[in-house]
Design a protein around this motif. Structure first.
Motif, PDB file in Angstrom:
ATOM      1  N   GLY A 120       0.817  -1.203   0.000  1.00 40.72           N
ATOM      2  CA  GLY A 120       0.000   0.000   0.000  1.00 40.72           C
ATOM      3  C   GLY A 120       0.851   1.253   0.000  1.00 40.72           C
ATOM      4  O   GLY A 120       2.012   1.256  -0.423  1.00 40.72           O
ATOM      5  N   GLU A 121       0.274   2.348   0.493  1.00 36.32           N
ATOM      6  CA  GLU A 121       0.949   3.649   0.461  1.00 36.32           C
ATOM      7  C   GLU A 121       1.842   3.820   1.682  1.00 36.32           C
ATOM      8  O   GLU A 121       1.477   3.435   2.793  1.00 36.32           O
ATOM      9  CB  GLU A 121      -0.089   4.776   0.419  1.00 36.32           C
ATOM     10  CG  GLU A 121      -0.980   4.759  -0.807  1.00 36.32           C
ATOM     11  CD  GLU A 121      -2.038   5.840  -0.772  1.00 36.32           C
ATOM     12  OE1 GLU A 121      -2.086   6.587   0.239  1.00 36.32           O
ATOM     13  OE2 GLU A 121      -2.821   5.946  -1.728  1.00 36.32           O
ATOM     14  N   SER A 122       3.013   4.417   1.463  1.00 36.37           N
ATOM     15  CA  SER A 122       3.912   4.718   2.571  1.00 36.37           C
ATOM     16  C   SER A 122       4.871   5.823   2.148  1.00 36.37           C
ATOM     17  O   SER A 122       4.968   6.172   0.965  1.00 36.37           O
ATOM     18  CB  SER A 122       4.696   3.476   3.001  1.00 36.37           C
ATOM     19  OG  SER A 122       5.537   3.025   1.956  1.00 36.37           O
ATOM     20  N   LYS A 123       5.579   6.349   3.136  1.00 39.15           N
ATOM     21  CA  LYS A 123       6.606   7.359   2.878  1.00 39.15           C
ATOM     22  C   LYS A 123       7.955   6.774   3.248  1.00 39.15           C
ATOM     23  O   LYS A 123       8.078   6.024   4.214  1.00 39.15           O
ATOM     24  CB  LYS A 123       6.360   8.622   3.706  1.00 39.15           C
ATOM     25  CG  LYS A 123       5.276   9.538   3.169  1.00 39.15           C
ATOM     26  CD  LYS A 123       5.238  10.849   3.954  1.00 39.15           C
ATOM     27  CE  LYS A 123       4.173  11.769   3.407  1.00 39.15           C
ATOM     28  NZ  LYS A 123       4.148  13.064   4.158  1.00 39.15           N
ATOM     29  N   VAL A 124       8.967   7.154   2.476  1.00 39.47           N
ATOM     30  CA  VAL A 124      10.322   6.714   2.777  1.00 39.47           C
ATOM     31  C   VAL A 124      11.262   7.856   2.440  1.00 39.47           C
ATOM     32  O   VAL A 124      11.045   8.594   1.479  1.00 39.47           O
ATOM     33  CB  VAL A 124      10.679   5.430   1.995  1.00 39.47           C
ATOM     34  CG1 VAL A 124      10.611   5.672   0.500  1.00 39.47           C
ATOM     35  CG2 VAL A 124      12.047   4.920   2.394  1.00 39.47           C
ATOM     36  N   SER A 125      12.312   8.019   3.253  1.00 35.47           N
ATOM     37  CA  SER A 125      13.265   9.102   3.058  1.00 35.47           C
ATOM     38  C   SER A 125      14.658   8.539   2.855  1.00 35.47           C
ATOM     39  O   SER A 125      15.022   7.508   3.430  1.00 35.47           O
ATOM     40  CB  SER A 125      13.273  10.046   4.267  1.00 35.47           C
ATOM     41  OG  SER A 125      12.020  10.652   4.439  1.00 35.47           O
ATOM     42  N   VAL A 126      15.427   9.252   2.041  1.00 36.96           N
ATOM     43  CA  VAL A 126      16.822   8.884   1.797  1.00 36.96           C
ATOM     44  C   VAL A 126      17.674  10.130   2.006  1.00 36.96           C
ATOM     45  O   VAL A 126      17.514  11.134   1.296  1.00 36.96           O
ATOM     46  CB  VAL A 126      17.033   8.351   0.365  1.00 36.96           C
ATOM     47  CG1 VAL A 126      18.491   7.973   0.159  1.00 36.96           C
ATOM     48  CG2 VAL A 126      16.113   7.174   0.094  1.00 36.96           C
ATOM     49  N   ASP A 127      18.567  10.083   2.983  1.00 38.19           N
ATOM     50  CA  ASP A 127      19.497  11.190   3.223  1.00 38.19           C
ATOM     51  C   ASP A 127      20.749  10.976   2.371  1.00 38.19           C
ATOM     52  O   ASP A 127      21.266   9.863   2.266  1.00 38.19           O
ATOM     53  CB  ASP A 127      19.891  11.247   4.699  1.00 38.19           C
ATOM     54  CG  ASP A 127      18.716  11.549   5.606  1.00 38.19           C
ATOM     55  OD1 ASP A 127      17.842  12.337   5.186  1.00 38.19           O
ATOM     56  OD2 ASP A 127      18.664  10.988   6.721  1.00 38.19           O
ATOM     57  N   PHE A 128      21.237  12.053   1.758  1.00 36.02           N
ATOM     58  CA  PHE A 128      22.472  11.942   0.970  1.00 36.02           C
ATOM     59  C   PHE A 128      23.117  13.318   0.860  1.00 36.02           C
ATOM     60  O   PHE A 128      22.506  14.344   1.163  1.00 36.02           O
ATOM     61  CB  PHE A 128      22.188  11.340  -0.410  1.00 36.02           C
ATOM     62  CG  PHE A 128      21.282  12.151  -1.304  1.00 36.02           C
ATOM     63  CD1 PHE A 128      21.794  12.887  -2.361  1.00 36.02           C
ATOM     64  CD2 PHE A 128      19.899  12.163  -1.099  1.00 36.02           C
ATOM     65  CE1 PHE A 128      20.969  13.623  -3.195  1.00 36.02           C
ATOM     66  CE2 PHE A 128      19.065  12.887  -1.935  1.00 36.02           C
ATOM     67  CZ  PHE A 128      19.600  13.630  -2.990  1.00 36.02           C
TER      68      PHE A 128
END
Length: 855
Positions: A252-260
């Motif tokens: 389903g729907e979700s949020k994900v973050s990537v730091d760089f």
């Protein structure tokens, strides 16, 4: 891997709901434009035709099309219909099944239609309910009229029933003091079919945590939708780097973050400070092997740090934008929609506007809150040209409801538009509304526009509580959620949120921004622009008419009279034509005929704005921004615009180009007996050179020459010479004397200004004979101009659409002025060096009465 998109903009028809005859429709478009293209109404911009089309908004209308769906689309797991813009109250049916009831022009609507679609002959039908009939009951239910200062309900046959505040729809559709009343309905942005399976990246945002020349610390914030839970590899690529992260995603729907981190980034700069460099980031969801991309999205953005600096200083509290650590003096104008029917605005018209802004040395446009959240192309072009954007939310000059349904609609509207726009590096500020805080002036019983007196104390508190719910709570909450750390300003103008009488802006505010309208609305003299100064001048302006050939596109020769029905219909400010005439009597001599009046109105407007712009720039750092009202027009009209509806640069735009120059001289004679010379610099390098001063007669006789070595630091303003007026004149006739001031650096003339010792109406002008010759080898694109005597406001005009390198300038004997012509084109540049065709050249002495010209 990628989702499939099919735009459904073809083969539409429309009709009034109470009629049977279907006509061809253009999508995106509006009922008004479709009626016009089918020959069912006359041009609503022509003559007094505006009043003939007011029946349109009282009826319901419907649009329909049929379309086919390929098997490969229908076989995908997810098939949605995306409505990017429905104006405004719309019931949508797919194959006879109701799928959506829309009620906000500014929202994006997403509907899952997989189970409804067929392979062939899918019918999509949209019924647009009359915005007037929809909202009149809301007014009756409320029981009192909320303020809506610019709602021209009388034009629409509604008497005092102002319903614009109930619809989440472009406020200017209901009329303004520069625009007509065309309350539209229609499909104003694309409808598309979107299909995908497995994984999908619904949204991607590159949040810029900290930016310097050495490193940019970034976070990619992704909204993803996956069918099967499990591990994924997220990969981000751009010039200068590649980054990966493993993540376990739920179904389903979700949020994900990537730091760089991006090492040694090329920064995005506003025009005049550097290159507006843009990066393209490719974001992918990969399987666990990293070999197959299951979903992909590209994001284009510029790397920069920007903040609104409000800090205590010797004057009060500062108000300026800092870009990549550099204070920016904002130079520009307020932008309104380019058309009453925004779907008529082509890519070429947008590029023409933004390139015109850049050519006029602007670095900021304010997207004003009574129009629309602009089309993507507007922000793309601002990114490309380095034009900062002050972005209002779409609320202006009214008070709005605060019921639960209205607030929920506003919240969705804010989310949709912030997600769409937040990757644009050009956006410098989010602003809640236009002039509502100062108009209502809740904490000042005698302040504001007199609105409060019409309400009981209980009603006042309710109206203000509804205001605070939107602008002090809802909008800043959405901003902090979606663009953490971005600057928000609740209303323009305002001092601060102090919840007392000090909250509301005045023209003497030493904090916040200022709208100064004493010149124009109060008939104050231009000289007051030197006195009424704020930390950031976000609105001020003066009206003029379009040029003669533009007026003849909406009027007959018999209509060319200041008080004719057509001239009054195309002047939406009640006192506008009277004020232009009043100011003309104050500052200029009498025009010989109506076309001359049109020309002189433009010179009058340009003179006013030159006084204002340069007063603001000379008073840096107290003042750190100057945005005049307004950049453009929505229809052909007498207005505050610097370019008319057809894109012709008025005198104002040429004057603005000179007064916004990155390095220039500004002359100030407001101190008795003194003539002060300032250097103004908006570049980072120091400004050093010689100032040459020549005193001459209008016939070119040279009386005196002076040279002075001057310098100032970069990105500052400095008084470099203070001259004695009488010493400059030395008894010569002040009515026939001009001072020519040139800034020369390493043999190159950086800027040239002319100063006169009496107001224009007191000058002794003689008839100017201007000689024009083609520059050899230029193939008719460049010209040299010379004159017999002083020629004021030389106007070059062509039968081709385009602009000149300079125009509406003063020319004195002994000078040779080189001017080039640039034709209006539709490619990657708005203007291209070209032959102007038939060329006309005139100056002020050609437009004033012969009795006022010296023999």
């Amino acid at each position: 891997m990628q989702e499939t998109k099919v735009v459904l903009n073809k083969d539409w028809t429309f009709k009034a709901c109470d009629e049977q005859d279907w006509k061809n429709a253009v999508v995106p478009g509006f009922v008004h434009t479709d009626l016009l293209k089918n020959g069912l109404i006359q041009d609503p911009f022509y003559g007094t035709n505006e009043k003939l089309v007011q029946w349109i908004d009282k009826k319901d209308w419907e649009y329909k099309t049929t379309f086919q769906v390929a098997d490969e689309i229908r076989s995908e797991e997810h098939v949605d219909l995306i409505f990017h813009g429905l104006d405004t109250y719309a019931d949508v049916y797919l194959n006879g099944i109701p799928i959506l009831s829309a009620d906000n022009m500014f929202r994006v609507w997403d509907v899952n239609v997989k189970t409804i679609l067929k392979a062939v002959d899918n019918e999509l039908r949209i019924v647009f309910r009359s915005p007037i009939q929809e909202d009149l009951p809301k007014l009756e239910e409320l029981g009192y009229q909320l303020p809506a200062a610019n709602d021209q309900s009388e034009v629409g046959g509604l008497s005092q029933k102002r319903v614009s505040i109930f619809a989440r729809k472009a406020p200017y559709h209901y009329g303004w003091d520069w625009g007509p009343r065309f309350v539209t309905s229609g499909i104003w942005r694309d409808i598309e079919l979107r299909a995908w399976s497995e994984d999908y990246i619904a949204d991607a945002y590159i949040h810029q945590n900290k930016v310097s020349e050495s490193v940019a610390t970034l976070t990619a914030v992704l909204e993803v939708n996956v069918d099967q839970a499990g591990p994924r590899v997220i990969r981000i690529e751009t010039d200068g780097g590649e980054w990966t992260k493993e993540a376990s995603l739920p179904a389903g729907e979700s949020k994900v973050s990537v730091d760089f981190e991006l090492e040694s980034p090329k920064l995005w700069w506003s025009r005049g400070l550097g290159e507006p460099h843009m990066y393209t980031f490719k974001v992918q969801l990969l399987d666990t092997t990293g070999s197959r991309a299951k979903a992909e999205r590209q994001i284009k953005t510029g790397i920069r740090s920007i903040r609104l600096v409000q800090e205590a200083d010797e004057y009060g509290t500062s108000f300026y934008f800092e870009l990549n650590g550099v204070p920016v003096f904002a130079k520009g104008a307020n932008h309104i929609p380019n058309d009453s029917f925004i779907t008529e605005v082509t890519y070429e018209r947008y590029r023409h506007e933004i390139e015109s802004a850049a050519l006029a040395n602007m670095n900021m446009l304010r997207v004003w809150g009574g129009g629309i959240y602009e089309q993507d192309v507007f922000y793309d072009l601002c990114d490309e040209y380095g034009i900062l954007v002050w972005q209002d939310f779409m609320f202006a000059c009214s008070m709005y409801p605060g019921d639960e349904a209205f607030l929920a609609s506003v919240r969705h509207e804010a989310i949709d538009n912030m997600k769409r726009l937040r990757n644009h590096p050009s956006i410098a500020l989010w602003c809640g509304n236009n002039e509502m805080d100062s108009a209502w002036a809740h904490y000042n019983e005698n302040g504001g526009w007199g609105w409060k007196k019409d309400f009981t104390q209980e009603q006042r508190e309710k109206i203000w509580a509804d205001y605070e719910a939107i602008f002090h709570h809802l909008l800043p909450e959405v901003i902090e959620e979606l663009v953490p750390g971005a600057d928000y300003w609740p209303s323009s103008p305002i001092v601060s949120i102090s919840n007392d009488i000090n909250q509301h802006a005045t023209t003497s505010s030493v904090t916040g921004d200022v709208h100064y309208w004493g010149v124009w609305h109060n008939a104050e003299p231009f000289e007051n622009y030197n006195l009424q100064l704020g930390r950031f001048m976000s609105e001020y302006g003066f009206q003029s008419f379009p040029e003669h050939k533009s007026v003849l596109r909406y009027a007959e020769p018999l209509d060319l009279e200041l008080t004719s029905d057509v001239m009054m219909a195309h002047q939406k400010n009640g006192d506008g034509n009277r004020l232009i005439k009043e100011y003309m009597d104050m500052y200029m001599t009498e025009p010989k005929d109506f076309p001359s009046f049109l020309y002189m109105s433009q010179v009058l407007q340009a003179d006013a704005m030159k006084v204002a712009i340069e007063a603001h720039r000379r008073n840096r750092p107290f003042v750190m921004g100057t945005l005049y009202w307004q950049m453009n027009d929505t229809w052909p009209v007498a207005s505050w615009a610097g370019m008319d509806y057809y894109g012709n640069w008025k005198a104002l735009h040429y004057y603005a180009k000179r007064s916004f120059a990155d390095e220039m001289i500004s002359i100030d004679d407001t101190k008795p007996g003194r003539v002060d010379l300032y250097l103004l610099s908006d570049v980072l390098q120091p400004l050093e050179g010689n100032i040459s001063i020549r005193i001459a007669d209008f016939d070119g006789t040279l009386h005196e020459v002076q040279t002075h070595l001057v310098s100032i630091a970069g990105n500052t303003t400095g008084l470099v010479l203070s001259l004695d007026r009488e010493q400059l004149l030395r008894g010569r006739d002040e009515q026939r004397t001009v001072m020519i001031v040139e800034l020369v650096r390493k043999g190159e003339v950086i800027d040239s200004q002319k100063h006169y010792f009496v107001p224009f109406k007191d000058m002794k002008l003689t008839k100017a004979q201007i000689e024009i010759t083609e520059v050899e080898g230029s193939e008719g694109t460049k010209f040299h101009l010379k004159t017999s005597v002083l020629a004021k406001q030389v106007w070059l005009d062509s039968n081709q659409e385009g602009i000149f390198s300079d125009n509406f300038f003063d020319l004195i004997p002994g000078e040779t002025k080189e001017v080039s012509f640039f034709a209006r084109r539709g490619g990657e540049q708005a203007f291209e060096l070209a032959n102007p065709g038939e060329l006309k050249i005139r100056s002020m002495s050609d437009f004033i009465k012969e009795t006022q010209v010296q023999k």
